[in-house]
Design a protein around this motif. Structure first.
Motif, mmCIF file in Angstrom:
data_model
loop_
_atom_site.group_PDB
_atom_site.id
_atom_site.type_symbol
_atom_site.label_atom_id
_atom_site.label_comp_id
_atom_site.label_asym_id
_atom_site.label_seq_id
_atom_site.Cartn_x
_atom_site.Cartn_y
_atom_site.Cartn_z
ATOM 1 N N ASP A 113 3.351 2.996 -3.589
ATOM 2 C CA ASP A 113 3.295 1.604 -3.146
ATOM 3 C C ASP A 113 4.445 1.061 -3.381
ATOM 4 O OD1 ASP A 113 2.702 -0.793 -2.807
ATOM 5 O OD2 ASP A 113 1.276 -1.284 -4.461
ATOM 6 N N GLN A 167 0.999 -4.415 5.030
ATOM 7 C CA GLN A 167 1.084 -3.548 3.889
ATOM 8 C C GLN A 167 2.254 -2.576 3.892
ATOM 9 O OE1 GLN A 167 -1.863 -2.871 1.864
ATOM 10 N NE2 GLN A 167 -2.311 -5.077 2.550
ATOM 11 N N THR A 190 6.119 -1.601 0.545
ATOM 12 C CA THR A 190 6.424 -0.374 0.870
ATOM 13 C C THR A 190 7.098 -0.121 2.164
ATOM 14 O OG1 THR A 190 4.437 0.187 -0.009
ATOM 15 C CG2 THR A 190 5.376 2.108 1.106
ATOM 16 N N ALA A 208 0.907 -1.052 -0.034
ATOM 17 C CA ALA A 208 -0.039 -0.069 -0.008
ATOM 18 C C ALA A 208 0.983 1.291 0.058
ATOM 19 C CB ALA A 208 -0.823 -0.097 1.281
#
Lengths: 272, 356
Positions: free
Chosen positions: B29, B154, B187, B2
């Motif tokens: 990202d 994420q 990320t 993300a």
């Protein structure tokens, strides 16, 4: 040279005399229970077990040890659980006047279980229907020990790095999970120390159970010890010495066990 | 995977210290992003605010397309490696790596399998039964990395990931970390006070000072064209020469010498204006003879950098440094001349870069 030798001799004599003050009572405690008709002197025992038979026949002696155990374990349990939670919170949350609060609690607690608050505590127990209740004794003893326990445990908690908890927090652990998975294992030696200290304290406490428990069947060993007299009103040395030995052995064993398992530490910190 | 976006993020500590002052930042990202700055600049606070360990006073943190400003750290779907790694000393390597899965209520067998799989990938397969105390610094770091990998979060946050390693290991870990991030494609934001580390590892970086972001860019942009004199002085293993001067037509008068106006500032300067002329020692060409637009003076110090030398010249009453390749180093006391590369020299007006 002579002066040195004489000095040494004098020094060791002094040490020996000082040590005698500590050793002779203990020797008596070890020897008297195995001596028939013990007196106040330390004698080589004739290794009779009659005294133990006599104490077994005493209707309240052995049950009182069980009562002691119940009071001690119950109190230790409450003290460890509440002290751990309170110490963790006090260590991690910044409250204005936190240190003053701790010191005030510590100061007051030495009064609460002490003689000074005897009357109000008795009144309180009467009002709350806690007279002749072992649970009542446990609660009052817990209250008295908690401040000192919190104080000692907070020191342990302070010295464990915050990053462990933050790390667990980022992984999604709840505050209680953090306490269970991370904090408690890290301060386990501290918890063990507190538990042993609480047990030893309760084990030796005479005043509170004496005050609050009038039923002989509920009284702990420390109180029963006080009732071991002959018909003539003299201290019954046969029963006293034997019961004294039985009374001290569990505490000594507990110390040895915990010290072997965790080692005693009154400061926190983990090697990093 | 993300993107991370910060909108007007502000953090004021009780007592009034403004650690973050309305920061805006967008990290796409899969990017490897560095937060760089001197100690106390707010970079760690920024990272901790992204993690949720600090509560933002104002503004928003958006991870993916979710505003997580008010969400607890555990609900943000991120994973963090702490400066001291924060491996639980009472758990072995397997349990440490599996801990995030234990929180997520993954079954014991499944999380052990996952821990072994991740551990093997990072070369920890022989160490799975050890406690953190029995591991070297580099191994501890790999366990910490394995633990965040096991979360399948994420985004990853690293707080000074290399500062606990010794110098030699740090270089290896740098390469390792960059390779790992590239392979995982997650990320990743990391904090460092070491500009070399940031330049070497990051795809993009933000240079911070006192709660503000002073420049955002790729390492090449930040190195070649620092947006202000703060960044210019902070980035680079040898500090940039920053010399006061005045504009005189199409030349600048710097330290008593005349140098041509750099390509980047052409046509943007007014006559007689006071400026700061900046050139990196690496972009100075050293010669024993005067050249066009060179800064001439006496050699006062020569420092050995290995394959090159850093030569310090006393030009008028200021010091100018130049990097000289090996074999060409002058002796102390000799006359020397440093000629700035015109396409690399920069001009700062009131501390900010002058450019079109």
């Amino acid at each position: 040279m002579t002066r040195f030798v004489l000095g040494r001799i004098g020094f060791y004599t002094l040490i020996a005399v000082l040590l005698a003050f500590f050793t002779i009572p203990l020797l008596w405690l070890a020897a008297a229970p195995f001596t028939s008709d013990p007196t106040y002197e330390v004698r080589v025992p004739d290794f009779t077990l009659d005294n133990f038979r006599a104490i077994l026949e005493h209707p309240y002696a052995l049950p009182s040890l069980l009562n002691s155990l119940m009071l001690a374990v119950g109190t230790a349990l409450l003290v460890v659980v509440f002290a751990a939670l309170a110490a963790y919170a006090l260590s991690r949350v910044r409250l204005p006047g936190r240190d003053a609060l701790l010191y005030a609690l510590l100061l007051l607690s030495s009064i609460i279980t002490g003689t000074a608050a005897m009357v109000p505590l008795f009144q309180l127990a009467v009002e709350l229907n806690l007279i002749d209740s072992q649970f009542g004794v446990i609660l009052i003893l817990t209250g008295g020990l908690l401040p000192a326990a919190i104080f000692m445990l907070k020191d342990f908690m302070d010295s464990t790095p915050k990053s462990y908890e933050e790390s667990a927090r980022v992984f999604g652990a709840s505050p209680l999970q953090i306490v269970r998975h991370v904090v408690v294992p890290l301060v386990r030696p501290g918890l063990a120390t507190i538990a042993v200290w609480a047990v030893a304290n309760v084990w030796g406490n005479f005043l509170m159970p004496y005050l609050l428990l009038s039923d002989v069947e509920k009284q702990p060993a420390a109180v029963i010890m006080y009732t071991l007299y002959t018909e003539g009103g003299q201290a019954n040395l046969t029963l006293l010495s034997t019961f004294g030995l039985l009374y001290s052995v569990p505490v000594v064993l507990m110390y040895l066990f915990v010290s072997k398992k965790y080692g005693f530490r009154f400061h926190g910190g983990i090697k990093r | 995977m993300a993107a991370i976006e910060l909108r007007a993020l502000t953090k004021v500590y009780p007592g009034g210290v403004k650690a973050l002052d309305s920061l805006d930042l967008a990290i796409p990202d899969g990017e490897f992003f560095a937060l760089l700055g001197p100690s106390g600049c707010g970079k760690t606070t920024l990272l901790r605010t992204i993690a949720g360990l600090e509560t933002a006073t104002g503004g928003a943190v958006v991870i993916g397309d979710r505003d997580v400003t008010g969400v607890q750290p555990g609900g943000r779907d991120i994973a963090m490696v702490f400066q001291d790694y924060a491996l639980f000393p009472h758990m072995d390597v397997t349990d440490n790596i599996a801990y995030p899965l234990r929180i997520k209520k993954v079954g014991k067998a499944a999380r052990q399998r996952k821990a072994e799989e991740v551990g093997a990938r990072l070369g920890l397969d022989q160490l799975m039964d050890r406690r953190p105390g029995q591991l070297s610094g580099g191994q501890q770091q790999r366990v910490a990395l394995a633990r965040v990998m096991a979360t399948q979060a994420q985004a990853f946050l690293f707080d000074e990931p290399l500062s606990n390693l010794d110098a030699r290991l740090r270089l290896e870990a740098r390469t390792f970390l960059k390779k790992l991030q590239r392979e995982l494609g997650v990320t990743t934001v990391f904090v460092t006070h070491d500009q070399a580390e940031a330049l070497a590892m990051a795809d993009r970086m933000a240079v911070m000072e006192a709660g503000h972001i002073r420049q955002i860019g790729t390492p090449a942009e930040v190195f070649q064209r620092p947006a202000n004199t703060f960044v210019a002085g902070f980035i680079g293993s040898t500090p940039m020469n920053l010399l006061e001067g005045t504009v005189g037509g199409d030349t600048l008068e710097v330290a008593g010498c005349k140098v041509p106006v750099p390509a980047s500032a052409e046509g943007l300067l007014t006559d007689g204006e006071r400026i700061v002329y900046g050139v990196r020692p690496e972009y100075n060409t050293y010669s024993a003879e005067p050249a066009d637009g060179s800064l001439g003076g006496k050699v006062v110090i020569v420092e050995n950098l290995g394959a090159s030398h850093l030569v310090t010249l006393e030009v008028g009453d200021v010091l100018v440094q130049a990097v000289v390749p090996e074999g060409g180093e002058p002796s102390i006391g000799a006359d020397g001349f440093a000629t700035p590369r015109r396409d690399r020299a920069l001009v700062y007006r009131d501390g900010e870069l002058v450019s079109a």
